[in-house]
Design a protein around this motif. Structure first.
Motif, short mmCIF file in Angstrom:
data_model
loop_
_atom_site.label_atom_id
_atom_site.label_comp_id
_atom_site.label_asym_id
_atom_site.label_seq_id
_atom_site.Cartn_x
_atom_site.Cartn_y
_atom_site.Cartn_z
N SER A 63 9.04 -27.58 -11.06
CA SER A 63 9.64 -28.68 -11.82
C SER A 63 9.17 -30.02 -11.26
O SER A 63 8.82 -30.13 -10.07
CB SER A 63 11.17 -28.60 -11.76
N ASP A 64 9.17 -31.03 -12.11
CA ASP A 64 8.79 -32.38 -11.67
C ASP A 64 9.71 -32.86 -10.56
O ASP A 64 9.28 -33.56 -9.64
CB ASP A 64 8.83 -33.35 -12.85
N GLU A 65 10.99 -32.48 -10.65
CA GLU A 65 11.97 -32.89 -9.64
C GLU A 65 11.63 -32.30 -8.27
O GLU A 65 11.67 -32.99 -7.25
CB GLU A 65 13.36 -32.43 -10.10
N ARG A 118 7.13 -19.64 -13.13
CA ARG A 118 7.36 -20.89 -13.85
C ARG A 118 6.63 -22.02 -13.12
O ARG A 118 6.47 -21.96 -11.92
CB ARG A 118 8.85 -21.23 -13.90
N CYS A 158 7.38 -20.37 -7.81
CA CYS A 158 8.56 -20.58 -8.64
C CYS A 158 8.69 -19.41 -9.60
O CYS A 158 7.71 -19.00 -10.23
CB CYS A 158 8.44 -21.89 -9.41
#
Length: 149
Positions: free
Chosen positions: A126-128, A123, A114
């Motif tokens: 993301s949790d999503e 990064r 990411c």
């Protein structure tokens, strides 16, 4: 790889310009097959997840093993699976198979990271994204807390 369950398959249409002078798919073309597999995988797994030009994923490492040639008229597809999820990256396993014989023609291991293009730093996933991949793969062992990826 026998214990890997591939939940996603992308049919590949072989084109005239995919073949080299020896009459089989040129090695450089396999990468476009695997890119198509990645694209369709993420469209299915995360259709509602926004991937912007600022935050996305990049390939950090890719390794391909060519096992058998692909010839004109063969019916091939790319199978794709996420096999490990780390903090900022995840590993994909893909294979090009002959759909009619189930022969594995080529295997690809990719590490995707990411990346924030605006700040030019990696990064955390993301949790999503993490939830979408875990739900699709149905494999809680994908999470590698102490992973180096």
């Amino acid at each position: 790889m026998d214990n890997i369950k591939f939940n996603h398959t992308t049919p590949i249409q072989l084109r005239f310009n995919d073949f080299d002078a020896l009459g089989h798919v040129n090695n450089s073309v396999y990468f476009s097959f695997y890119d198509l597999g990645k694209t369709t995988y993420f469209n299915v797994v995360m259709p509602d997840v926004s991937v912007s030009k600022e935050i996305g994923v990049v390939i950090a490492n890719i390794q391909v093993s060519f096992l058998l040639p692909v010839y004109p008229g063969e019916n091939v597809a790319v199978e794709t699976a996420v096999v490990e999820i780390g903090n900022k990256s995840f590993k994909l396993l893909q294979q090009l198979i002959d759909v009619d014989t189930n022969e594995v023609k080529c295997i690809c291991h990719t590490i995707m990271v990411c990346y924030d293009a605006k700040s030019k730093i990696t990064r955390p996933i993301s949790d999503e994204w993490r939830k979408a991949m875990l739900d699709f793969e149905c494999n809680p062992e994908l999470l590698k807390v102490h992973s180096k990826i």
